[in-house]
Scaffold this motif. Sequence first.
Motif, short mmCIF file in Angstrom:
data_model
loop_
_atom_site.label_atom_id
_atom_site.label_comp_id
_atom_site.label_asym_id
_atom_site.label_seq_id
_atom_site.Cartn_x
_atom_site.Cartn_y
_atom_site.Cartn_z
N ARG A 127 -34.26 85.83 -62.70
CA ARG A 127 -34.01 85.26 -61.22
C ARG A 127 -33.15 84.05 -61.34
O ARG A 127 -33.08 83.26 -62.01
N TYR A 128 -31.98 84.15 -60.32
CA TYR A 128 -31.19 83.24 -60.47
C TYR A 128 -31.01 82.37 -58.88
O TYR A 128 -31.01 83.06 -58.16
N ALA A 129 -30.68 81.25 -59.06
CA ALA A 129 -30.40 80.46 -57.61
C ALA A 129 -29.09 80.69 -57.27
O ALA A 129 -28.26 79.78 -57.63
N GLY A 130 -28.48 81.67 -56.59
CA GLY A 130 -27.25 81.84 -56.58
C GLY A 130 -26.88 81.58 -54.82
O GLY A 130 -25.64 81.56 -54.49
N SER A 131 -27.82 81.33 -53.99
CA SER A 131 -27.53 81.39 -52.56
C SER A 131 -27.48 79.91 -52.02
O SER A 131 -27.43 79.79 -50.79
N LEU A 132 -28.12 79.07 -52.80
CA LEU A 132 -28.17 77.77 -52.25
C LEU A 132 -27.42 76.77 -53.66
O LEU A 132 -27.17 77.28 -54.43
N LEU A 133 -27.18 75.44 -52.99
CA LEU A 133 -26.54 74.70 -53.99
C LEU A 133 -27.52 74.23 -55.02
O LEU A 133 -27.16 74.40 -56.27
N PHE A 134 -28.47 74.18 -54.49
CA PHE A 134 -29.91 73.87 -55.69
C PHE A 134 -30.89 74.67 -55.40
O PHE A 134 -31.20 74.91 -54.12
N ASP A 135 -31.74 74.95 -56.38
CA ASP A 135 -33.08 75.56 -55.89
C ASP A 135 -33.81 74.40 -55.24
O ASP A 135 -33.94 73.17 -55.39
N PRO A 136 -34.73 75.09 -54.06
CA PRO A 136 -35.38 74.10 -53.11
C PRO A 136 -36.16 73.27 -53.67
O PRO A 136 -36.51 72.05 -53.31
N ASP A 137 -36.87 73.63 -54.93
CA ASP A 137 -37.76 72.96 -55.59
C ASP A 137 -37.26 72.02 -56.48
O ASP A 137 -37.77 71.01 -56.94
N PHE A 138 -35.87 71.90 -56.87
CA PHE A 138 -35.32 70.94 -57.61
C PHE A 138 -34.95 69.68 -57.11
O PHE A 138 -35.17 68.44 -57.78
N VAL A 139 -34.70 69.56 -55.71
CA VAL A 139 -34.28 68.25 -55.16
C VAL A 139 -35.88 67.52 -54.77
O VAL A 139 -36.49 68.38 -53.78
N ARG A 140 -36.26 66.62 -55.33
CA ARG A 140 -37.37 65.60 -55.00
C ARG A 140 -37.34 64.16 -54.73
O ARG A 140 -36.26 63.87 -55.12
N THR A 141 -38.01 63.68 -53.99
CA THR A 141 -38.19 62.20 -53.86
C THR A 141 -38.47 61.62 -55.19
O THR A 141 -38.91 62.19 -56.02
N LYS A 142 -38.14 60.33 -55.18
CA LYS A 142 -38.58 59.44 -56.50
C LYS A 142 -40.17 59.64 -56.72
O LYS A 142 -40.33 59.75 -58.06
N THR A 143 -40.76 60.04 -55.84
CA THR A 143 -42.40 60.05 -56.18
C THR A 143 -42.56 61.41 -56.50
O THR A 143 -43.93 61.71 -56.65
N GLY A 144 -41.38 62.32 -56.64
CA GLY A 144 -41.89 63.72 -56.88
C GLY A 144 -42.18 64.64 -55.76
O GLY A 144 -42.77 65.71 -55.96
#
Length: 482
Positions: A127-144
């Motif tokens: 599976r590949y992340a092709g329809s977004l800039l980033f996988d939604p789980d990839f972007v996280r706050t500093k506290t995760g």
Amino acid sequence: MTIAPTIMWFRQDLRLADNPALNEACAGGAPVVAVYILDDASPGQWKMGGASRWWLHHSLVSLSRDLQARGSRLILRRGPARDTLKNLVAETGAQRVVMSRCYEPWARKLETEIYDDLASAGVVLQRYAGSLLFDPDFVRTKTGVAYKVYSPFWRAVSTTEVRTPIAAPKMIPQPAKMPTSDRLQDWELLPARPDWADGLRQTWMPGEPAAQASLDKFLDAGIAGYDSNRNRPDLPGTSRLSPHLHFGEISPAVCWHRARKFASGQRQLEKGIETFLKELAWREFSYHLLFHWPDLPEASFRPEFETFPWRGSLRQLKAWQRGQTGYPIVDAGMRELWTTGYMHNRVRMIVASFLIKNLLISWREGAAWFWDCLVDADLASNSASWQWVAGSGADAAPYFRIFNAQKQGETYDPEGVYVRRWVPELARLPDKYLHCPWNAPDDVLSTAGVKLGKTYLRPVVDHAETRAAALAAFATIKAQAE
Ligand code: FAD
């Protein structure tokens, strides 16, 4: 020895360029079986609406043509994706299935089930992340944890490298024996009796080449004034890329890099480009919210809104859906939606605020109507945006911000170009009364050929009264929350 084929399962990535899944399918030289599955069972209540089905038909025609030009063919199959894929793997002897990830809750569940099915049959699923800039789980706050507020989300996105787009494969090898395909016409995605799609045909050209052309046109002609014009429904000020992005006919990474490259060295474009990138990031934020709060389409993000005393009537809901509320900018928007499958973003906010805060009808009713009528109907953006307007969402507009439809019309459609186009029965009214025909003196109405209550409706509700009622209703849930 024959090499086992790879199945490339096209989903919301109906393109050849910058498609990481397709790229991977072609790497290594194994023959590729390109397939699209029409699955109306797995999405449950979120199966594609009428306008989306119209778009899908034409997008598949386009994808099929593009695949043929590269030596391949699109196989069409209909049915629950899990069984259909299992059958296709058995028929073709494929050892690998490759696809772009989707993030709707039903699609994530399906992916897990398919992963397990294939794993137990010894078939690899990639599976590949092709329809977004980033996988939604990839972007996280500093506290995760996940973001609930857009501004810090944007800061994180804008300082993270977006992957470099990849070119379309030059050739796509196909196996000696291709599986059989359904005929697209037999899927009956196009409306027939009645055929309501004339306005869609006149407005849109689905498919990857048209998506790329829309981006080019927007960068050439729209981006310079985008920052100020994007709120004006009377101007061609936005990209109109949303259905292309939804169906994956163009990737957001391509939009991102092309826009940045276009602006380089042209300081006068910087503001427009930054605003455009921020809009792409709103799309990402919507997916981020849907990913982390999967009941966003059904339940209020802020739980106190679940007890909101909705009291709108079915008659008023129908008036809103048909563009017959007596508020010209609202009626113009709803008629644009019905005719073209699209509505300008500013007007989406106005009609949504009117439904929720003047008619006191739940945002769910509005979201459902949009789902059926929009060519860009998108579970993440639609749910997040409706909840944003309602005040029940993450980082939402405050509930007490109630748009005045007349003032919104006067500000964003000052010469009435938009209203005159979609509400022609008011076209001859002077600008001064176009957004408030109820204020026009009798002789002005008569000269313009308008008879209130006959040729155009009187307002279904009074703004001041319904505004007060909405504020009182909001106060009750606020008190409960404290
Ligand atoms: P542009 O201004 O050119 O923006 C570029 C791209 O950024 C868009 O194509 C879109 O992908 C993205 N974008 C822009 N604004 C937003 C936003 N507020 N939220 C998320 N992404 C955004 N958009 C959908 O794609 N599908 C929907 O189902 C949808 N439902 C909506 C419902 C409501 C009540 C509201 C207020 C907004 C909704 N939007 C939805 C967001 C927005 O209205 C459309 O994305 C935008 O109007 C598309 O026009 P455009 O491509 O010319 O936008």
